[in-house]
Design an enzyme around this catalytic site. Structure first.
Site, PDB file in Angstrom:
ATOM      1  N   THR A  93       2.098   2.345  -3.283  1.00 27.02           N
ATOM      2  CA  THR A  93       3.011   1.882  -4.334  1.00 27.02           C
ATOM      3  C   THR A  93       3.811   3.022  -4.955  1.00 27.02           C
ATOM      4  OG1 THR A  93       1.634  -0.039  -4.847  1.00 27.02           O
ATOM      5  CG2 THR A  93       3.117   0.715  -6.574  1.00 27.02           C
ATOM      6  N   ASP A 111       0.860  -1.181   0.000  1.00 28.52           N
ATOM      7  CA  ASP A 111       0.000   0.000   0.000  1.00 28.52           C
ATOM      8  C   ASP A 111       0.892   1.225   0.000  1.00 28.52           C
ATOM      9  OD1 ASP A 111      -2.044   1.901   2.128  1.00 28.52           O
ATOM     10  OD2 ASP A 111      -2.489   1.351   0.055  1.00 28.52           O
ATOM     11  N   ASP A 125      -7.066  -1.383   0.832  1.00 30.77           N
ATOM     12  CA  ASP A 125      -6.361  -0.196   1.323  1.00 30.77           C
ATOM     13  C   ASP A 125      -6.663   0.079   2.803  1.00 30.77           C
ATOM     14  OD1 ASP A 125      -7.271   1.416  -1.771  1.00 30.77           O
ATOM     15  OD2 ASP A 125      -5.268   0.658  -1.215  1.00 30.77           O
TER      16      ASP A 125
HETATM   17  C1  LIP Z   1      -3.062   4.220  -2.393  1.00 31.40           C
HETATM   18  C2  LIP Z   1      -3.721   4.594  -1.086  1.00 31.40           C
HETATM   19  C3  LIP Z   1      -3.657   6.107  -0.883  1.00 31.40           C
HETATM   20  C4  LIP Z   1      -4.375   6.790  -1.984  1.00 31.40           C
HETATM   21  C5  LIP Z   1      -3.760   6.416  -3.309  1.00 31.40           C
HETATM   22  C6  LIP Z   1      -3.765   4.894  -3.516  1.00 31.40           C
HETATM   23  P1  LIP Z   1      -2.140   2.009  -3.514  1.00 31.40           P
HETATM   24  O1  LIP Z   1      -3.162   2.838  -2.556  1.00 31.40           O
HETATM   25  O2  LIP Z   1      -3.043   3.976  -0.043  1.00 31.40           O
HETATM   26  O3  LIP Z   1      -4.251   6.476   0.332  1.00 31.40           O
HETATM   27  O4  LIP Z   1      -4.331   8.179  -1.791  1.00 31.40           O
HETATM   28  O5  LIP Z   1      -4.483   7.039  -4.336  1.00 31.40           O
HETATM   29  O6  LIP Z   1      -5.088   4.434  -3.599  1.00 31.40           O
HETATM   30  O7  LIP Z   1      -2.589   2.293  -4.957  1.00 31.40           O
HETATM   31  O8  LIP Z   1      -0.751   2.470  -3.285  1.00 31.40           O
HETATM   32  O9  LIP Z   1      -2.353   0.575  -3.098  1.00 31.40           O
END
Ligand code: LIP
Length: 271
Positions: free
Chosen positions: A97, A95, A219
């Site tokens: 990325t 999470d 998430d």
């Molecule tokens: C992320 C979330 C973050 C959000 C990003 C994205 P990912 O998840 O952790 O809070 O703002 O847009 O959704 O894509 O890194 O798993």
């Protein structure tokens, strides 16, 4: 004997998350690049996202063959047996990325265990720092052996708020308008880039509140349990459960004023 008790599921989640975080850390050190994109050109996938999720699903399949799984990269996986699974694992291998890709130390392995549709155990492990947040339903929230209590803030104007933006430019524009309208009414805003860790930071009072539109189950499942078990009220708008429309985590006295501001600002609106 039913081995689906929350502490037993948490022990498995922690063991699997630690090994997964080690793999993610090693792959980052070896260098990562974008292997694919998803919803938009900025919604990236690295080889590590996929390798770490495969490692997690292989481990869970070995340890708990009768359980189901929902992962960010490979979606839903049903158990080996025909019997309907009581337990489902909700997994985000990395999470944050984009942070991971850029080497910003704010990304995590997030694993939650759901029994009969209710999340009962969760772990969030920061890949870079090794910080580890855990919770079980009714068992409290912990970081590295210390029980967590959220902020006791009662004044929205003194509230430090974490939020985030999606990958779709039109949605980002809408979310930015909401932040622009909200920021005069709170202490300040932080955008850190990983919902799972963001929810754990508010759980231990390193910020006061969090809200974000557009989160998937992976998430927020583990982080939301940590937040709730630390005393935060976690919910959506209009009495709804936390979900893709909106996730708010705030101290009990702040939830309603923040909620009402977000409703006024149409925070769950837009694309
Ligand atoms: C992320 C979330 C973050 C959000 C990003 C994205 P990912 O998840 O952790 O809070 O703002 O847009 O959704 O894509 O890194 O798993």
């Amino acid at each position: 004997m039913d081995r689906s008790s929350a502490p037993e599921l948490l022990d498995i989640a922690v063991e699997v998350a630690r090994n997964a975080a080690d793999t993610a850390y090693r792959m980052r050190a070896e260098g990562v690049s974008v292997t694919a994109t998803k919803s938009t050109v900025t919604d990236v996938v690295t080889a590590a996202d996929r390798a770490v999720e495969r490692q997690i699903s292989d481990a869970l399949r070995r340890l708990r063959p009768d359980d189901a799984m929902l992962g960010e990269e490979y979606g839903a996986a049903q158990p080996g047996s025909d019997a309907p699974a009581r337990v489902r694992w909700i997994v985000d291998p990395i999470d944050g990325t984009v942070n991971y890709l850029y080497g910003l130390p704010h990304s995590a392995v997030s694993i939650a265990a759901e029994v009969d549709g209710e999340v009962v155990a969760g772990v969030v492990r920061n890949i870079h720092t090794g910080e580890e947040w855990t919770a079980t339903l009714g068992g409290g929230a912990w970081r590295d052996g210390r029980q967590l209590r959220c902020s006791a803030e009662t004044d929205l104007g003194q509230t430090l708020v974490i939020t985030g933006f999606g990958y779709d430019p039109a949605r980002r524009a809408h979310q930015a308008r909401v932040v622009a309208e909200l920021i005069p009414h709170v202490r300040d805003i932080r955008r850190l880039g990983a919902a799972a860790i963001d929810l754990c930071l508010v759980a231990e009072g390193r910020a006061d509140a969090y809200y974000e539109k557009g989160l998937a189950a992976w998430d927020q499942a583990a982080g939301a349990l940590v937040a709730a078990e630390a005393g935060l009220r976690v919910g959506g708008l209009g009495g709804r459960a936390p979900g893709p429309d909106m996730v708010i985590a705030a101290p009990p006295a702040i939830f309603a004023p923040l909620h009402d501001r977000l409703v006024d600002l149409d925070a769950d609106g837009g694309p």
